[in-house]
Design a protein around this motif. Structure first.
Motif, mmCIF file in Angstrom:
data_model
loop_
_atom_site.group_PDB
_atom_site.id
_atom_site.type_symbol
_atom_site.label_atom_id
_atom_site.label_comp_id
_atom_site.label_asym_id
_atom_site.label_seq_id
_atom_site.Cartn_x
_atom_site.Cartn_y
_atom_site.Cartn_z
ATOM 1 N N SER A 1 46.571 23.800 64.380
ATOM 2 C CA SER A 1 46.707 24.460 63.083
ATOM 3 C C SER A 1 45.388 24.418 62.305
ATOM 4 O O SER A 1 44.999 25.411 61.680
ATOM 5 N N LYS A 2 44.698 23.283 62.354
ATOM 6 C CA LYS A 2 43.414 23.151 61.654
ATOM 7 C C LYS A 2 42.358 24.068 62.273
ATOM 8 O O LYS A 2 41.562 24.689 61.560
ATOM 9 N N ALA A 3 42.347 24.162 63.608
ATOM 10 C CA ALA A 3 41.375 25.029 64.279
ATOM 11 C C ALA A 3 41.637 26.491 63.935
ATOM 12 O O ALA A 3 40.707 27.270 63.694
ATOM 13 N N LYS A 4 42.905 26.868 63.900
ATOM 14 C CA LYS A 4 43.264 28.238 63.563
ATOM 15 C C LYS A 4 42.859 28.564 62.121
ATOM 16 O O LYS A 4 42.349 29.649 61.840
ATOM 17 N N GLU A 5 43.064 27.623 61.219
ATOM 18 C CA GLU A 5 42.699 27.828 59.823
ATOM 19 C C GLU A 5 41.184 27.930 59.659
ATOM 20 O O GLU A 5 40.680 28.724 58.858
ATOM 21 N N ARG A 6 40.438 27.140 60.466
ATOM 22 C CA ARG A 6 38.976 27.199 60.408
ATOM 23 C C ARG A 6 38.475 28.576 60.822
ATOM 24 O O ARG A 6 37.611 29.160 60.149
ATOM 25 N N VAL A 7 39.012 29.106 61.919
ATOM 26 C CA VAL A 7 38.603 30.429 62.389
ATOM 27 C C VAL A 7 38.995 31.501 61.372
ATOM 28 O O VAL A 7 38.219 32.420 61.085
ATOM 29 N N ARG A 8 40.185 31.372 60.802
ATOM 30 C CA ARG A 8 40.640 32.341 59.800
ATOM 31 C C ARG A 8 39.705 32.339 58.589
ATOM 32 O O ARG A 8 39.335 33.401 58.070
ATOM 33 N N GLN A 9 39.286 31.164 58.155
ATOM 34 C CA GLN A 9 38.397 31.079 57.001
ATOM 35 C C GLN A 9 37.022 31.656 57.312
ATOM 36 O O GLN A 9 36.390 32.293 56.455
ATOM 37 N N GLN A 10 36.556 31.477 58.544
ATOM 38 C CA GLN A 10 35.270 32.048 58.942
ATOM 39 C C GLN A 10 35.317 33.572 58.896
ATOM 40 O O GLN A 10 34.350 34.218 58.479
ATOM 41 N N MET A 11 36.452 34.155 59.298
ATOM 42 C CA MET A 11 36.591 35.606 59.235
ATOM 43 C C MET A 11 36.631 36.091 57.794
ATOM 44 O O MET A 11 36.080 37.139 57.457
ATOM 45 N N ILE A 12 37.282 35.337 56.925
ATOM 46 C CA ILE A 12 37.363 35.700 55.512
ATOM 47 C C ILE A 12 35.986 35.614 54.853
ATOM 48 O O ILE A 12 35.598 36.472 54.063
ATOM 49 N N ASP A 13 35.217 34.576 55.197
ATOM 50 C CA ASP A 13 33.924 34.349 54.559
ATOM 51 C C ASP A 13 32.826 35.287 55.066
ATOM 52 O O ASP A 13 31.852 35.545 54.360
ATOM 53 N N SER A 14 32.958 35.788 56.283
ATOM 54 C CA SER A 14 31.904 36.623 56.875
ATOM 55 C C SER A 14 31.936 38.025 56.279
ATOM 56 O O SER A 14 32.998 38.596 56.065
ATOM 57 N N TYR A 15 30.758 38.590 56.068
ATOM 58 C CA TYR A 15 30.711 39.943 55.494
ATOM 59 C C TYR A 15 30.437 41.011 56.550
ATOM 60 O O TYR A 15 30.551 42.202 56.280
ATOM 61 N N ILE A 16 30.100 40.586 57.772
ATOM 62 C CA ILE A 16 29.948 41.514 58.888
ATOM 63 C C ILE A 16 30.791 41.011 60.060
ATOM 64 O O ILE A 16 30.732 39.826 60.414
ATOM 65 N N GLY A 17 31.585 41.909 60.640
ATOM 66 C CA GLY A 17 32.372 41.581 61.816
ATOM 67 C C GLY A 17 31.920 42.442 62.978
ATOM 68 O O GLY A 17 31.794 43.670 62.844
ATOM 69 N N VAL A 18 31.665 41.832 64.125
ATOM 70 C CA VAL A 18 31.142 42.538 65.291
ATOM 71 C C VAL A 18 32.194 42.529 66.402
ATOM 72 O O VAL A 18 32.644 41.467 66.827
ATOM 73 N N THR A 19 32.560 43.720 66.869
ATOM 74 C CA THR A 19 33.542 43.860 67.938
ATOM 75 C C THR A 19 33.027 44.853 68.973
ATOM 76 O O THR A 19 32.007 45.509 68.774
#
Length: 264
Positions: free
Chosen positions: A146-164
């Protein structure tokens, strides 16, 4: 049982409205739900056309894609190779600012083409962290997971560029097509203010007809026996004109979308 009775009556009403009789229902079903192992001549021809495309055919599709992308505010940028993509993203990070706050960070898929860009090294000079939206849950208990999932979720929220990357791109509508996979979080293309997608020219198709034919009748494309949770289709950045018919970008997702097409 009442539930089954209601369902039966409901289906009977639909069949009557569509003019379907019980004696031809099975024949109609066979026409609609065709076997992926038994394509008709038209479907076979579409797959063969896609498989036989050469360099000049793809360059024509890229030109078509670029024209259709203009009114959608989709930035299509043909590049030679991964190194040029990486260099372009470095410049994009240098020239743009986060929509919220001042700290820059990037989040990316764990995908072979995205990993080949080596953005962590490329952006080290700007001191911009690059997060990968995936974690290995092996050996984790529920709390750690749960903590790892929350960490990744927060990183996506904080990032202003997403690369796919993407599975396909449709030239007729300038649409990216992404099938869901465990290491390719949909939020990477939704939460950051800027979405960057990277594909190869061979991933460009003409239209939806080619897409659905390939997904069903090409054994190299379809996942046998495995249906994805969903398939996301993206045509340009997020936009809405709900309020006084004024077009606004970024209301429900990224406000800008850059598509790099590797032509090598």
């Amino acid at each position: 049982m009442q539930a089954n009775t209601n369902e039966t009556q409901f289906m009977a009403t639909l069949r009557a409205a569509l003019g379907i009789k019980q004696d031809n229902a099975e024949k109609r079903a066979a026409q609609i739900f065709t076997s992926p192992n038994d394509p008709n001549p038209e479907q076979t021809g579409i797959v063969e056309t896609i498989k036989s495309r050469q360099g000049k055919d793809y360059m024509g599709l890229i030109d078509h894609l670029c024209r259709e992308a203009v009114p959608l505010k989709l930035n299509v940028i043909p590049v030679k190779d991964e190194a040029q993509v990486s260099k372009a993203i470095v410049e994009l990070v240098k020239e743009t600012e986060p929509e919220w706050g001042t700290k820059k960070s990037v989040v990316q898929w764990d995908h072979p083409l995205v990993n080949a860009l080596d953005l962590k090294t490329a952006l080290k000079g700007q001191n911009v962290p690059v997060h990968t939206a995936v974690f290995d849950s092996a050996g984790m208990d529920n709390i750690k997971r749960s903590k790892a999932k929350e960490r990744v979720r927060q990183q996506m929220i904080d990032s202003y560029i997403g690369v796919t990357s993407a599975d396909f791109c449709l030239a007729d509508t300038a649409t990216l097509v992404m099938r869901s996979r465990p290491k390719e979080a949909r939020a990477v293309s939704l939460l950051p203010a800027i979405h960057v997608a990277v594909i190869r020219k061979e991933q460009i198709l003409t239209n939806l007809k080619e897409l659905y034919t390939l997904l069903k009748y090409d054994p190299d494309t379809r996942d046998p026996g495995v249906l994805p949770h969903h398939m996301t289709m993206i045509s340009g950045p997020s936009k809405t004109a709900d309020i006084e018919l004024v077009m606004v970008h970024g209301a429900h997702g990224p406000r800008a979308l850059y598509l790099y097409v590797i032509t090598e």
